[in-house]
Design an enzyme around this catalytic site. Sequence first.
Site, PDB file in Angstrom:
ATOM      1  N   HIS A  28       0.854  -1.192   0.000  1.00 19.93           N
ATOM      2  CA  HIS A  28       0.000   0.000   0.000  1.00 19.93           C
ATOM      3  C   HIS A  28       0.891   1.243   0.000  1.00 19.93           C
ATOM      4  O   HIS A  28       1.298   1.745   1.052  1.00 19.93           O
ATOM      5  CB  HIS A  28      -0.925  -0.003   1.221  1.00 19.93           C
ATOM      6  CG  HIS A  28      -2.062   0.965   1.128  1.00 19.93           C
ATOM      7  ND1 HIS A  28      -3.377   0.583   1.194  1.00 19.93           N
ATOM      8  CD2 HIS A  28      -2.083   2.312   0.959  1.00 19.93           C
ATOM      9  CE1 HIS A  28      -4.167   1.643   1.086  1.00 19.93           C
ATOM     10  NE2 HIS A  28      -3.387   2.711   0.947  1.00 19.93           N
ATOM     11  N   HIS A  30       1.230   4.894  -2.460  1.00 22.18           N
ATOM     12  CA  HIS A  30       0.699   5.679  -3.583  1.00 22.18           C
ATOM     13  C   HIS A  30       1.836   6.394  -4.307  1.00 22.18           C
ATOM     14  O   HIS A  30       2.623   7.111  -3.692  1.00 22.18           O
ATOM     15  CB  HIS A  30      -0.307   6.712  -3.076  1.00 22.18           C
ATOM     16  CG  HIS A  30      -1.571   6.114  -2.554  1.00 22.18           C
ATOM     17  ND1 HIS A  30      -2.719   6.013  -3.323  1.00 22.18           N
ATOM     18  CD2 HIS A  30      -1.889   5.590  -1.340  1.00 22.18           C
ATOM     19  CE1 HIS A  30      -3.681   5.449  -2.599  1.00 22.18           C
ATOM     20  NE2 HIS A  30      -3.201   5.184  -1.390  1.00 22.18           N
ATOM     21  N   ASP A  32       1.737   8.989  -6.278  1.00 22.76           N
ATOM     22  CA  ASP A  32       1.648  10.449  -6.184  1.00 22.76           C
ATOM     23  C   ASP A  32       1.842  10.952  -4.762  1.00 22.76           C
ATOM     24  O   ASP A  32       1.868  12.169  -4.538  1.00 22.76           O
ATOM     25  CB  ASP A  32       0.325  10.967  -6.763  1.00 22.76           C
ATOM     26  CG  ASP A  32      -0.895  10.302  -6.145  1.00 22.76           C
ATOM     27  OD1 ASP A  32      -0.758   9.243  -5.509  1.00 22.76           O
ATOM     28  OD2 ASP A  32      -2.011  10.838  -6.318  1.00 22.76           O
ATOM     29  N   GLY A 187      -9.710   7.432  -2.424  1.00 22.65           N
ATOM     30  CA  GLY A 187     -10.347   8.736  -2.312  1.00 22.65           C
ATOM     31  C   GLY A 187     -11.180   8.811  -1.050  1.00 22.65           C
ATOM     32  O   GLY A 187     -11.255   7.858  -0.269  1.00 22.65           O
ATOM     33  N   HIS A 214      -9.864   0.434  -0.478  1.00 23.95           N
ATOM     34  CA  HIS A 214      -9.701   1.253   0.717  1.00 23.95           C
ATOM     35  C   HIS A 214     -10.996   1.178   1.534  1.00 23.95           C
ATOM     36  O   HIS A 214     -12.069   1.507   1.018  1.00 23.95           O
ATOM     37  CB  HIS A 214      -9.472   2.713   0.349  1.00 23.95           C
ATOM     38  CG  HIS A 214      -8.079   3.056  -0.056  1.00 23.95           C
ATOM     39  ND1 HIS A 214      -7.517   2.623  -1.232  1.00 23.95           N
ATOM     40  CD2 HIS A 214      -7.131   3.816   0.558  1.00 23.95           C
ATOM     41  CE1 HIS A 214      -6.285   3.106  -1.335  1.00 23.95           C
ATOM     42  NE2 HIS A 214      -6.027   3.840  -0.256  1.00 23.95           N
ATOM     43  N   GLU A 217     -11.110   3.185   7.159  1.00 22.14           N
ATOM     44  CA  GLU A 217     -10.149   4.227   7.557  1.00 22.14           C
ATOM     45  C   GLU A 217     -10.922   5.410   8.123  1.00 22.14           C
ATOM     46  O   GLU A 217     -10.888   5.668   9.317  1.00 22.14           O
ATOM     47  CB  GLU A 217      -9.304   4.645   6.356  1.00 22.14           C
ATOM     48  CG  GLU A 217      -8.255   5.700   6.673  1.00 22.14           C
ATOM     49  CD  GLU A 217      -7.509   6.185   5.439  1.00 22.14           C
ATOM     50  OE1 GLU A 217      -6.446   6.805   5.619  1.00 22.14           O
ATOM     51  OE2 GLU A 217      -7.992   5.972   4.308  1.00 22.14           O
ATOM     52  N   ASP A 302       1.779   3.947   2.882  1.00 26.76           N
ATOM     53  CA  ASP A 302       0.705   4.760   2.318  1.00 26.76           C
ATOM     54  C   ASP A 302       1.277   5.845   1.401  1.00 26.76           C
ATOM     55  O   ASP A 302       1.200   5.737   0.186  1.00 26.76           O
ATOM     56  CB  ASP A 302      -0.185   5.357   3.399  1.00 26.76           C
ATOM     57  CG  ASP A 302      -1.554   5.768   2.860  1.00 26.76           C
ATOM     58  OD1 ASP A 302      -1.873   5.441   1.693  1.00 26.76           O
ATOM     59  OD2 ASP A 302      -2.322   6.398   3.607  1.00 26.76           O
TER      60      ASP A 302
END
Length: 362
Positions: A28, A30, A32, A187, A214, A217, A302
């Site tokens: 996990h 990202h 970006d 998102g 996801h 959370e 993350d």
Amino acid sequence: MHLSDNPATPAAATVSEWIRRAPKAVLHDHLDGGLRPATIVELAREHGYTALPTEDPAELAVWFRDAADSGSLERYLETFAHTCAVMQTREALTRIAAECAEDLAADGVVYAEIRYAPEQHLEGGLTLDEVVEAVNDGFREGERRTGGRITVRTLLTGMRHTDRSLEIARLTVAHRENGVAGFDIAGGEIGNPPARHLPAFQHLKRENCHFTIHAGEAVGAESIHEAVQVCGTERIGHGVRITDDIAEDGTLGTLAAYVRDNRIALEVCPTSNLQTGAAKDYASHPIDELRRLGFRITLNTDNRLVSGTTMSEEFQHMVDAFGYGPEVFEEFTVAALDAAFLPLPERQRLIDEVVRPGYAAL
């Protein structure tokens, strides 16, 4: 609020040398959310992007970390406007992916699944296919630069608040022989339940294609139930709110028991959880309780830039909070590879030839 104002704020860890040497796997992370600050500044100058809060790379790294320290997932997600702004050309995407592989390998990561949303990289005129090809080329270059010390696969992410998830699911299937391992939905969770994207998940199932979601959370156990029982996810991104279905004495509710007993992996990201308010501090983070109760736990970053972290620092935080030794991190790493969207022979090779010998040598 600034980092220094909050005693519960995540802080950089002083990492033990054995932790840096330990083989790691991340599921996990990202793309970006993990750019090098200096790369952001250089690309912003090249492409005329003038909205950065500072052009000093060190100050920019601090700004991202401070901006993420809000206790709100929605505010946390706002930081990605700056990184995505400089990820709109083939050259930029390839460079960023290659640097990502280099940075992870330097931190001891031997296997990584890196996720990103292709639809967020179309402003420069690229097509969805061209975005995927550019990122895949970058990761292959990064693997070459590291001498094969890391294997990288990608997850294509559909955004919860848009209507392109089925399109991205089809893109995932089309590129799964070219470095794409699976699909993800990401998102803001609030108001955007995973079942809204059920056609995408149904398409992936028909095509025998992997996916993760996801959930658990910002929203409670009900989001995990929907991801597992309605959408059929194989893994859960974050998933720490599964504790909503666990009594104080450790008794598991039916959902928690189902997740544990069916070995549905939780992609746990401790530092990120502190920043988004899913946990108060490392010492009270539910990862230790979930591990003791027998859940399949994987440890993850993350967003390395936004959370100001690395896999080694996540390991160190767990040592400081719970006294974990190498045997626990070997357990987490093997669990990640067992849950990886990689063919079984490749997973087994990494476990037998890289992870087990690596921990035996510590």
